[in-house]
Design a protein around this motif. Structure first.
Motif, PDB file in Angstrom:
ATOM      1  N   GLU A 177      31.459  33.395  38.523  1.00 32.51           N
ATOM      2  CA  GLU A 177      31.557  33.520  37.059  1.00 32.51           C
ATOM      3  C   GLU A 177      31.748  34.973  36.627  1.00 32.51           C
ATOM      4  O   GLU A 177      32.451  35.250  35.640  1.00 32.51           O
ATOM      5  CB  GLU A 177      30.321  32.920  36.402  1.00 32.51           C
ATOM      6  N   LYS A 178      31.154  35.915  37.360  1.00 29.01           N
ATOM      7  CA  LYS A 178      31.287  37.330  37.021  1.00 29.01           C
ATOM      8  C   LYS A 178      32.734  37.812  37.101  1.00 29.01           C
ATOM      9  O   LYS A 178      33.096  38.808  36.487  1.00 29.01           O
ATOM     10  CB  LYS A 178      30.409  38.187  37.946  1.00 29.01           C
ATOM     11  N   HIS A 179      33.556  37.094  37.864  1.00 29.63           N
ATOM     12  CA  HIS A 179      34.941  37.515  38.068  1.00 29.63           C
ATOM     13  C   HIS A 179      35.927  36.765  37.170  1.00 29.63           C
ATOM     14  O   HIS A 179      37.144  36.886  37.359  1.00 29.63           O
ATOM     15  CB  HIS A 179      35.317  37.330  39.542  1.00 29.63           C
ATOM     16  N   LEU A 180      35.425  36.012  36.218  1.00 24.92           N
ATOM     17  CA  LEU A 180      36.281  35.277  35.285  1.00 24.92           C
ATOM     18  C   LEU A 180      36.280  35.993  33.943  1.00 24.92           C
ATOM     19  O   LEU A 180      35.263  36.007  33.245  1.00 24.92           O
ATOM     20  CB  LEU A 180      35.778  33.834  35.136  1.00 24.92           C
ATOM     21  N   LYS A 181      37.396  36.583  33.590  1.00 27.07           N
ATOM     22  CA  LYS A 181      37.487  37.403  32.383  1.00 27.07           C
ATOM     23  C   LYS A 181      38.319  36.684  31.315  1.00 27.07           C
ATOM     24  O   LYS A 181      39.481  36.353  31.543  1.00 27.07           O
ATOM     25  CB  LYS A 181      38.127  38.759  32.701  1.00 27.07           C
ATOM     26  N   VAL A 182      37.703  36.465  30.145  1.00 30.14           N
ATOM     27  CA  VAL A 182      38.392  35.845  29.015  1.00 30.14           C
ATOM     28  C   VAL A 182      38.548  36.882  27.908  1.00 30.14           C
ATOM     29  O   VAL A 182      37.587  37.562  27.551  1.00 30.14           O
ATOM     30  CB  VAL A 182      37.610  34.628  28.479  1.00 30.14           C
TER      31      VAL A 182
END
Length: 407
Positions: A177-182
């Motif tokens: 989740e830390k590597h998912l950028k919105v």
């Protein structure tokens, strides 16, 4: 013969003397020019110092280096500082990083990906340069993803989430989740939430606190290359991205009591059509709550056994609009015409006349919410049954974030 050899030797000795004299003259001229230049030998020694190869070490070495860790470059040369470090794969893609404040080390912001060859080029403030190379060990297992909306869908409705389904289990949910950028064009508030897809696979969705605002531009940058998803999951070996724009502000309101479906746009009613929903009191009842239009599938074959209803029907159905994975649609149902507007008497779908279904099909967009209210439903669909996540409160949805759970 003997006199010729002597003559030859004599000539050879004579010819050597002028060359020595010429060389001596050139040397004298060079010395004179050097003296006049005023540079002296100090300038030459400075150039040599700048070209001196610095001593650097890299935490990853060899052809089986450990993947999933940042690359660290350290400088051992005294009285020098790192000016720049470039770590790139075979395709030239660089790992971003930063030189430490003391100039003695550099660390990459991203982690080294598995099965990848890297070159390291380090330069110092004195002009020295050093190069290193290493290759990370190949992954034993690779995890892949399916992202919705995909690249084929540029405009979506106000209820469309960003959704990622994983091929293999994800144990390291917080790390992923830390590597998912919105990013959004208007700083929309939203949250990731981990759920199970209808097929049982791990899935993570990002939804806003409320429906999107029309016109919002949304981008997802899934920086997963080099991330380990955990036991039985494997490594991610690439990044993913997608981008969409939120279209018209539309909601389809299905009222089980009045047996009508109303398309609203910007809060105003556009058109209300009579319909017949699922028969109350059993498995044929319609889902209540909010579902999201997943796809406009057109004319498809619908068979009752695929949704656990035996051999009740097997029909070619026009203007089919999928609302759940479990088989709830809005569609044309001319065989049910006598029930439109007065009785819910379908096998779970929202049926209407062919002309009304054709009209609605032409108006709606993927991602539009269908809000089903009234009595006689069989409850709300699970978050992973299509996009049933809107049936959770904002607080309950936020609680499904792995980062919230570990904070």
């Amino acid at each position: 013969m003997r006199s010729r050899r002597s003559l030859s030797s004599s000539n050879r000795r004579r010819s050597i003397r002028p060359r020595h004299a010429a060389i001596a003259g050139v040397a004298a001229l060079a010395a004179a020019l050097s003296a006049c230049s005023g540079g002296g030998s100090g300038s030459g020694s400075g150039d040599d110092a700048k070209a001196e190869k610095p001593k650097v070490s890299v935490n990853l070495t060899g052809s089986q280096a450990k993947a999933g860790v940042p690359v660290t470059v350290k400088l051992a040369t005294k009285d020098a500082k790192l000016k720049d470090v470039a770590v790139a794969d075979a395709e030239g893609t660089k790992l971003a990083g930063k030189v430490a404040a003391d100039g003695r080390s550099w660390t990459s912001a991203r982690k080294a990906a598995p099965g990848t060859s890297y070159t390291v080029r380090a330069t110092t403030d004195e002009g020295g340069e050093a190069k290193k190379a290493f290759k990370t060990a190949a992954p034993e297992q690779v995890n892949k993803v399916t992202i919705t909306p995909g690249s084929n869908l540029k405009t979506v409705g106000v209820a469309q989430p960003l959704s990622i389904v994983f091929d293999n289990p994800v144990k390291n949910k917080a790390e992923v989740e830390k590597h998912l950028k919105v990013s959004t064009s208007n700083d929309t508030t939203g949250s990731w939430g981990w759920i199970k897809n209808y097929d049982g696979k791990d899935r993570v969705d990002w939804r806003p606190e409320e429906y999107w605002k029309s016109g919002t531009k949304v981008e997802l940058d899934a920086q997963l290359n080099g991330v380990d998803s955990g036991a039985q999951g494997g490594w991610f070996v690439r990044d993913y991205d997608t981008a969409v724009t939120v279209g018209k502000n539309q909601v389809v309101k299905v009222n089980l009591d009045s047996k009508t479906a109303t398309l609203t746009r910007d809060g105003e009613s556009v058109k209300r059509v009579p319909m017949s929903a699922g028969t109350p009191g059993g498995e044929k009842a319609s889902w209540g709550g909010t579902s999201v239009l997943m796809a406009k599938e057109g004319t498809i074959n619908m068979r009752s056994e695929t949704v656990g209803l035996g051999d009740a029907y097997d029909k070619m159905v026009d203007y089919s609009m999928r609302l759940t994975w479990s088989g709830m649609y809005a569609h044309a149902a001319p065989w049910n015409a006598s029930y439109f507007g007065n009785t819910n008497h379908s096998s779970g779908c929202v049926g209407m006349s062919t002309s009304d279904a054709s009209w609605l099909y032409g108006q709606v967009q993927v991602g539009d919410p269908f809000e089903v209210t009234g009595s006689g439903s069989k409850g709300t669909p699970d978050p992973g049954n299509g996009y049933g996540l809107w049936n959770l409160s904002w607080t309950d949805w936020q609680a499904k974030s792995a980062l919230k759970q570990t904070s």
